[in-house]
Design an enzyme around this catalytic site. Sequence first.
Site, PDB file in Angstrom:
ATOM      1  N   ARG A 128       3.961 -24.588  -2.023  1.00  0.00           N
ATOM      2  CA  ARG A 128       3.070 -24.302  -3.175  1.00  0.00           C
ATOM      3  C   ARG A 128       1.734 -23.691  -2.760  1.00  0.00           C
ATOM      4  NH1 ARG A 128       5.183 -29.389  -4.769  1.00  0.00           N
ATOM      5  NH2 ARG A 128       6.906 -29.055  -6.205  1.00  0.00           N
ATOM      6  N   LYS A 150      -3.425  -9.309  -4.503  1.00  0.00           N
ATOM      7  CA  LYS A 150      -2.161  -9.060  -5.216  1.00  0.00           C
ATOM      8  C   LYS A 150      -1.040  -9.103  -4.187  1.00  0.00           C
ATOM      9  CE  LYS A 150      -3.472  -6.217  -9.183  1.00  0.00           C
ATOM     10  NZ  LYS A 150      -3.375  -4.873  -9.792  1.00  0.00           N
ATOM     11  N   GLU A 192      -4.869   6.718  -1.766  1.00  0.00           N
ATOM     12  CA  GLU A 192      -5.607   5.554  -2.294  1.00  0.00           C
ATOM     13  C   GLU A 192      -7.099   5.662  -1.972  1.00  0.00           C
ATOM     14  OE1 GLU A 192      -4.156   3.547  -4.362  1.00  0.00           O
ATOM     15  OE2 GLU A 192      -2.135   2.984  -3.722  1.00  0.00           O
ATOM     16  N   LYS A 234     -13.511  -1.427  -3.852  1.00  0.00           N
ATOM     17  CA  LYS A 234     -12.466  -2.370  -4.281  1.00  0.00           C
ATOM     18  C   LYS A 234     -13.034  -3.790  -4.381  1.00  0.00           C
ATOM     19  CE  LYS A 234      -7.851  -3.886  -4.282  1.00  0.00           C
ATOM     20  NZ  LYS A 234      -6.451  -3.670  -4.037  1.00  0.00           N
ATOM     21  N   GLU A 244      -7.299  -9.120 -13.088  1.00  0.00           N
ATOM     22  CA  GLU A 244      -7.018  -7.931 -13.897  1.00  0.00           C
ATOM     23  C   GLU A 244      -6.911  -8.233 -15.389  1.00  0.00           C
ATOM     24  OE1 GLU A 244      -4.586  -4.983 -11.894  1.00  0.00           O
ATOM     25  OE2 GLU A 244      -3.783  -4.382 -13.834  1.00  0.00           O
ATOM     26  N   ARG A 248     -10.218  -4.329 -13.493  1.00  0.00           N
ATOM     27  CA  ARG A 248      -9.442  -4.106 -12.265  1.00  0.00           C
ATOM     28  C   ARG A 248      -8.341  -3.058 -12.465  1.00  0.00           C
ATOM     29  NH1 ARG A 248      -7.228  -8.320  -7.651  1.00  0.00           N
ATOM     30  NH2 ARG A 248      -6.053  -6.739  -6.515  1.00  0.00           N
ATOM     31  N   ASN A 252      -5.667   1.200 -10.697  1.00  0.00           N
ATOM     32  CA  ASN A 252      -4.308   1.719 -10.867  1.00  0.00           C
ATOM     33  C   ASN A 252      -4.294   3.154 -11.364  1.00  0.00           C
ATOM     34  OD1 ASN A 252      -2.147  -0.092 -10.145  1.00  0.00           O
ATOM     35  ND2 ASN A 252      -3.152  -1.523 -11.524  1.00  0.00           N
ATOM     36  N   HIS A 255      -1.195   5.255 -11.002  1.00  0.00           N
ATOM     37  CA  HIS A 255      -0.080   4.365 -10.665  1.00  0.00           C
ATOM     38  C   HIS A 255       0.979   4.274 -11.764  1.00  0.00           C
ATOM     39  CE1 HIS A 255      -2.740   3.355  -7.406  1.00  0.00           C
ATOM     40  NE2 HIS A 255      -1.943   2.420  -6.936  1.00  0.00           N
ATOM     41  N   HIS A 259       4.342   4.776 -10.251  1.00  0.00           N
ATOM     42  CA  HIS A 259       5.403   3.761 -10.164  1.00  0.00           C
ATOM     43  C   HIS A 259       6.703   4.297 -10.758  1.00  0.00           C
ATOM     44  CE1 HIS A 259       2.387   0.150  -9.827  1.00  0.00           C
ATOM     45  NE2 HIS A 259       2.540   0.802  -8.690  1.00  0.00           N
ATOM     46  N   HIS A 272       4.731   5.286  -1.500  1.00  0.00           N
ATOM     47  CA  HIS A 272       3.868   4.825  -2.593  1.00  0.00           C
ATOM     48  C   HIS A 272       2.646   5.747  -2.747  1.00  0.00           C
ATOM     49  CE1 HIS A 272       1.757   2.051  -5.256  1.00  0.00           C
ATOM     50  NE2 HIS A 272       0.708   2.113  -4.459  1.00  0.00           N
TER      51      HIS A 272
HETATM   52  P1  NAD Z   1       4.475   0.385   4.563  1.00  0.00           P
HETATM   53  O1  NAD Z   1       4.068  -1.000   4.667  1.00  0.00           O
HETATM   54  O2  NAD Z   1       5.907   0.674   4.284  1.00  0.00           O
HETATM   55  O3  NAD Z   1       4.046   1.139   5.896  1.00  0.00           O
HETATM   56  C1  NAD Z   1       4.361   2.497   6.040  1.00  0.00           C
HETATM   57  C2  NAD Z   1       5.156   2.780   7.324  1.00  0.00           C
HETATM   58  O4  NAD Z   1       4.273   2.800   8.437  1.00  0.00           O
HETATM   59  C3  NAD Z   1       6.218   1.752   7.629  1.00  0.00           C
HETATM   60  O5  NAD Z   1       7.318   2.393   8.213  1.00  0.00           O
HETATM   61  C4  NAD Z   1       5.517   0.870   8.652  1.00  0.00           C
HETATM   62  O6  NAD Z   1       6.408   0.158   9.455  1.00  0.00           O
HETATM   63  C5  NAD Z   1       4.745   1.891   9.437  1.00  0.00           C
HETATM   64  N1  NAD Z   1       3.545   1.433  10.116  1.00  0.00           N
HETATM   65  C6  NAD Z   1       2.660   0.510   9.695  1.00  0.00           C
HETATM   66  N2  NAD Z   1       1.602   0.490  10.515  1.00  0.00           N
HETATM   67  C7  NAD Z   1       1.845   1.382  11.500  1.00  0.00           C
HETATM   68  C8  NAD Z   1       1.124   1.820  12.629  1.00  0.00           C
HETATM   69  N3  NAD Z   1      -0.099   1.364  12.883  1.00  0.00           N
HETATM   70  N4  NAD Z   1       1.673   2.739  13.431  1.00  0.00           N
HETATM   71  C9  NAD Z   1       2.911   3.257  13.145  1.00  0.00           C
HETATM   72  N5  NAD Z   1       3.628   2.910  12.069  1.00  0.00           N
HETATM   73  C10 NAD Z   1       3.095   1.990  11.254  1.00  0.00           C
HETATM   74  O7  NAD Z   1       3.650   1.170   3.438  1.00  0.00           O
HETATM   75  P2  NAD Z   1       2.093   1.165   3.019  1.00  0.00           P
HETATM   76  O8  NAD Z   1       1.826   2.534   2.563  1.00  0.00           O
HETATM   77  O9  NAD Z   1       1.258   0.564   4.046  1.00  0.00           O
HETATM   78  O10 NAD Z   1       2.090   0.181   1.772  1.00  0.00           O
HETATM   79  C11 NAD Z   1       2.776   0.478   0.590  1.00  0.00           C
HETATM   80  C12 NAD Z   1       3.034  -0.801  -0.142  1.00  0.00           C
HETATM   81  O11 NAD Z   1       1.786  -1.383  -0.522  1.00  0.00           O
HETATM   82  C13 NAD Z   1       3.819  -0.610  -1.425  1.00  0.00           C
HETATM   83  O12 NAD Z   1       4.830  -1.579  -1.488  1.00  0.00           O
HETATM   84  C14 NAD Z   1       2.804  -0.832  -2.518  1.00  0.00           C
HETATM   85  O13 NAD Z   1       3.359  -1.334  -3.689  1.00  0.00           O
HETATM   86  C15 NAD Z   1       1.889  -1.822  -1.870  1.00  0.00           C
HETATM   87  N6  NAD Z   1       0.534  -1.832  -2.440  1.00  0.00           N
HETATM   88  C16 NAD Z   1       0.035  -3.030  -2.778  1.00  0.00           C
HETATM   89  C17 NAD Z   1      -1.246  -3.123  -3.282  1.00  0.00           C
HETATM   90  C18 NAD Z   1      -1.838  -4.461  -3.572  1.00  0.00           C
HETATM   91  O14 NAD Z   1      -2.920  -4.526  -4.175  1.00  0.00           O
HETATM   92  N7  NAD Z   1      -1.228  -5.534  -3.151  1.00  0.00           N
HETATM   93  C19 NAD Z   1      -2.015  -1.957  -3.437  1.00  0.00           C
HETATM   94  C20 NAD Z   1      -1.467  -0.748  -3.064  1.00  0.00           C
HETATM   95  C21 NAD Z   1      -0.177  -0.694  -2.559  1.00  0.00           C
HETATM   96  N1  GLY Z   2      -4.077  -1.681  -6.043  1.00  0.00           N
HETATM   97  C1  GLY Z   2      -4.519  -2.131  -7.311  1.00  0.00           C
HETATM   98  C2  GLY Z   2      -5.171  -3.468  -7.292  1.00  0.00           C
HETATM   99  O1  GLY Z   2      -5.335  -4.083  -6.274  1.00  0.00           O
HETATM  100  O2  GLY Z   2      -5.532  -3.942  -8.319  1.00  0.00           O
END
Ligand code: NAD
Ligand code: GLY
Length: 373
Positions: A128, A150, A192, A234, A244, A248, A252, A255, A259, A272
């Site tokens: 939890r 998030k 972003e 941010k 949100e 907040r 997006n 997005h 999405h 993404h």
């Molecule tokens: P990802 O985590 O898939 O990483 C991208 C690629 O780079 C992967 O293949 C990973 O293994 C590789 N990688 C990571 N670090 C590396 C490094 N230093 N050197 C070499 N390769 C490396 O993608 P991302 O773009 O980091 O994240 C996208 C995700 O984030 C999506 O799922 C999206 O929905 C989420 N997201 C979440 C929020 C939030 O607020 N929580 C905000 C924006 C995006």
């Molecule tokens: N990436 C959008 C948020 O964190 O709210």
Amino acid sequence: MTASTANLQNKVHIDLGERSYDIQIGSHLIGSSATFEGLPDGGIALVVSNEVVAPLYLASLLAALRPRHAQVHSVVLPDGESHKEWSTLQTIFDGLLKHGCDRKTVLYALGGGVVGDMTGFAAACYMRGVSFVQVPTTLLAQVDSSVGGKTGINHPLGKNMVGAFHQPLRVVCDLSALNTLPERELSAGLAEVIKYGPIADMAFMTWLEDHMDDLMQRDPDALAVAVKRSCEIKAQVVASDERESGLRAILNFGHTFGHAIEAGMGYGSWLHGEAVGCGMVLAARLSQRLGLVDAQFVDRLVALIQRAKLPTVAPVIDASDNASRYVELMRHDKKAEAGAIRFVLIDGPGRAMLRPVDPALAIEVIESGCRIA
Ligand code: NAD
Ligand code: GLY
């Protein structure tokens, strides 16, 4: 904005009462025990990473954590957005249980946004709720996903549809890790970064126009400024609307369309950040169609997105009825209310707002956005 020299250590505070924390920005942070001072120690640390990032940085992080914890373990997930789902999450719980992790265990998310979102969600659920630390290794994760709490996984019918708000104890942005990032991922992260200009800070947008080439060359000074300013914006937004209920949502921008592109093309096909870059173009055109910004503003944004080597032409996601498929997917967006799709629109340069839009206007923009080269 001035381009300061790359600070070896730079902090942004995120003010959330008892859930407040710091974002540490600097070089060579992952392998240093000093980076983690002040965090809970003594108990078990479980590092979650993936098969691409682990060979690069896991040994350094484990070495930095070993002197601080009684036990240090790791779980290595398969790589990619298509694995951001239940069965992968289950492997984190398997690791937690196998190693006898208790409520004092601290999870460390070492990787991009996919690892960060899943580790954070596992931390929110395990017993939890246990603590976790974000160690983002992509630009996208450093400027966005690791900050703000998030967490979650995808559902085949919608992106990030299952999750929880769960704030980390700290975010450690090691700029040195960006040197191994593939070029396409760097561009995805820049989407972003760019987003923060039109929604909140036109001076930052101008700075990005002046420094886009430096960022594409991974100039450490430029990256330090871009990560810090993005995190500051941010942090400010999240501090005033953690869950949100209103403001907040501006984070997006791009997005809602983005999405739909990600889901419509199949998770992992468009990154993404690529989908968000193209989504920002569509959202800016929608804002223009509603008379909120002029063509010059949209052209400026499109030019910046193109300079980051991001796609600006919307993909066809359904050959028979493309716009309807976009609309169907956008109805699943978390910002939709009572079936009405709500978009983040640019309400004048540097300002954003969330409002419902007649789907017919969105369809117009999608249809022209799939043709413009
Ligand atoms: P990802 O985590 O898939 O990483 C991208 C690629 O780079 C992967 O293949 C990973 O293994 C590789 N990688 C990571 N670090 C590396 C490094 N230093 N050197 C070499 N390769 C490396 O993608 P991302 O773009 O980091 O994240 C996208 C995700 O984030 C999506 O799922 C999206 O929905 C989420 N997201 C979440 C929020 C939030 O607020 N929580 C905000 C924006 C995006
Ligand atoms: N990436 C959008 C948020 O964190 O709210």
